[in-house]
Write an enzyme that holds these catalytic residues in place. Structure first.
Site, short mmCIF file in Angstrom:
data_model
loop_
_atom_site.label_atom_id
_atom_site.label_comp_id
_atom_site.label_asym_id
_atom_site.label_seq_id
_atom_site.Cartn_x
_atom_site.Cartn_y
_atom_site.Cartn_z
N TYR A 183 0.86 -1.20 0.00
CA TYR A 183 0.00 0.00 0.00
C TYR A 183 0.89 1.23 0.00
O TYR A 183 1.93 1.26 0.65
CB TYR A 183 -0.89 0.00 1.25
CG TYR A 183 -1.85 1.16 1.32
CD1 TYR A 183 -3.09 1.09 0.68
CD2 TYR A 183 -1.53 2.34 1.99
CE1 TYR A 183 -3.96 2.16 0.72
CE2 TYR A 183 -2.41 3.41 2.04
CZ TYR A 183 -3.62 3.31 1.40
OH TYR A 183 -4.50 4.36 1.45
N TYR A 231 -8.17 4.25 9.03
CA TYR A 231 -6.84 3.72 9.36
C TYR A 231 -5.91 3.89 8.15
O TYR A 231 -6.36 4.02 7.01
CB TYR A 231 -6.99 2.24 9.76
CG TYR A 231 -5.67 1.55 9.97
CD1 TYR A 231 -4.85 1.88 11.05
CD2 TYR A 231 -5.22 0.57 9.08
CE1 TYR A 231 -3.64 1.26 11.23
CE2 TYR A 231 -4.01 -0.06 9.25
CZ TYR A 231 -3.21 0.30 10.32
OH TYR A 231 -2.00 -0.31 10.49
N THR A 233 -4.24 2.26 5.98
CA THR A 233 -4.31 1.58 4.68
C THR A 233 -5.72 1.53 4.10
O THR A 233 -5.95 0.86 3.09
CB THR A 233 -3.80 0.12 4.80
OG1 THR A 233 -4.60 -0.56 5.77
CG2 THR A 233 -2.34 0.07 5.22
N LYS A 234 -6.66 2.21 4.71
CA LYS A 234 -8.03 2.16 4.20
C LYS A 234 -8.20 3.10 3.00
O LYS A 234 -7.34 3.96 2.74
CB LYS A 234 -9.01 2.49 5.33
CG LYS A 234 -8.95 1.47 6.49
CD LYS A 234 -9.57 0.15 6.14
CE LYS A 234 -9.27 -1.06 6.99
NZ LYS A 234 -9.36 -1.04 8.42
N ASN A 235 -9.29 2.97 2.28
CA ASN A 235 -9.49 3.75 1.04
C ASN A 235 -9.49 5.26 1.30
O ASN A 235 -9.03 6.03 0.47
CB ASN A 235 -10.80 3.35 0.36
CG ASN A 235 -10.73 1.97 -0.25
OD1 ASN A 235 -9.69 1.30 -0.20
ND2 ASN A 235 -11.82 1.51 -0.85
#
Ligand SMILES: *Cc1c(COP(=O)(O)O)cnc(C)c1O
Length: 387
Positions: A6, A177, A179-181
């Site tokens: 990511y 968070y 790594t979220k979209n």
């Protein structure tokens, strides 16, 4: 070429936004967060939105606001991130695990209905990997008294039959968070159309206090506060909230990029032993993750090959009741669809600015691994001659 799992898309220009907060009197929850909450209400078409410091804290505040605690049961899918079940334990209630549909890996409505008891207060369906659970269908399958709290940590942009998270459940909870979209490093939000839940949430996100910091000092005169119910500390500071607004504005373009990357993975891995969940008709997936299933107990070997090639990969997720904490605390039935998926799954790099040459590298390593798992026909036919 190393390929990260990511890479966030927040630009250095964001520092101007943070600097603007630093130049204002309000570091914690204040006018910037109020603006984002307004935006969330508009985007999801709901009455109420509350920013929180994480999905986890938002869920705890929601369960507290619904007076869910000791003696109560909450139904959760076995295939999810552990936080979905942990929050139930953290308020003293009991998570009841059910298995998922083998094609979509979403919670199985029929199994939810079977798991309902007189103690059941809520179900937390998870919009896994970005595909929304059919909330109206789930609603019909369970008693009206059972609350539906949507785990929308993977599903900011997702839709099913034109409906978004939070429109048909009692509440939907998001994660921002790292790594979220949509991300501000750590953060979350709860949205709801229920005015009573919204009023209780204002208190349960802030110790149970009757007035937040901004309200306590309104008009320059100190106003007393009281605590009538137990709350946690779940509010999001303006320093972080200010990062969210530009991402919400640019969300459709980012989704289109991830959709294109997913289509490429699907085309390039089509004739391999790897499989992935289907996306049902009428669904727009938020495409949060691209998980595959590796057969024949070969998952860890493939993870290792990806790691040796410098490619970031993760596991989303091992079945929650298989984790030591849950395995050793009470009799939990075997939930085979979740267990088998959890034993074979791994997630590939997926983020809007993943470059084609980076994705090519991931695909090349996987195709080589596919050959090792599933030798080509010619080699297979040769086998008996070798014996
Ligand atoms: C990330 C995630 C959470 C937890 O979110 P936090 O903001 O880290 O608390 C909960 N559920 C699912 C499905 C997640 O992926």
């Amino acid at each position: 070429m190393a390929v990260p799992f990511y890479r966030h898309a927040l630009s250095p220009a964001c520092s101007d936004r943070v600097a603007a907060v630093l130049a204002s009197p309000f570091l914690t929850s204040g006018p910037q967060g109020v603006r984002v909450e307004e935006k969330l209400r508009g985007f999801f078409g709901v009455q109420h939105a509350k920013l929180t410091s994480s999905w986890t804290q938002g869920a705890i505040a929601t369960l507290l606001a619904l007076d869910i605690g000791p003696g109560d049961e909450v139904i959760v899918p076995a295939m999810t991130f552990a936080a979905t079940a942990n929050v139930v334990r953290l308020v003293g209630a009991t998570p009841v695990f059910v298995d998922v549909d083998p094609a979509t890996l979403l919670i199985d409505h029929r199994l939810v209905a079977e798991a309902v008891t007189p103690r059941t207060r809520a179900v937390i369906p998870v919009h896994l990997y970005g595909q929304m659970v059919d909330i109206p269908a789930l609603r019909k399958a369970i008693p009206a008294s059972v609350r539906i709290i949507e785990d929308a940590a993977h599903c900011f942009e997702g839709k099913r039959n034109g409906r978004r998270p939070g429109q048909d459940g009692d509440a939907a909870i998001f994660s921002f968070y790292a790594t979220k979209n949509v991300t501000c490093g750590e953060g979350g939000a709860v949205i709801t159309n229920d005015p009573d839940l919204a009023a209780a949430l204002v208190q349960t996100v802030l110790h149970g206090m009757s007035a937040g910091a901004a309200q306590r000092f309104q008009g320059g005169t100190y106003r007393h506060w009281d605590i009538a119910r137990l709350g946690t500390k779940a509010n999001l500071p303006d320093l972080l909230a200010v990062l969210l607004e530009p991402q919400i504005d640019g969300i459709e373009a980012q989704l289109a990029r991830r959709e294109r990357l997913c289509a490429r993975y699907e085309a390039e891995l089509a004739n391999t032993p790897f499989t992935w969940p289907i996306i049902e008709a009428g669904v727009v997936s938020a495409r949060h993750l691209f998980p595959i299933h590796v057969p024949d107990g070969q998952r860890d070997a493939v993870l290792q090959a990806l790691g040796q090639a410098g490619i970031g990969a993760t596991v989303n997720y091992r079945s929650v009741p298989c984790l030591t904490l849950y395995r050793t605390s009470g009799a939990i039935p075997d939930l085979p669809v979740s267990r088998r998926w959890g034993e074979g799954t791994l997630s590939l790099p997926l983020f809007p600015d993943l470059r084609d040459e980076e994705q090519d590298e991931v695909i090349a390593v996987l195709r080589a691994q596919a050959l090792a798992i599933n030798p080509p026909e010619t080699m297979r036919r040769a086998e008996p001659a070798l014996v």
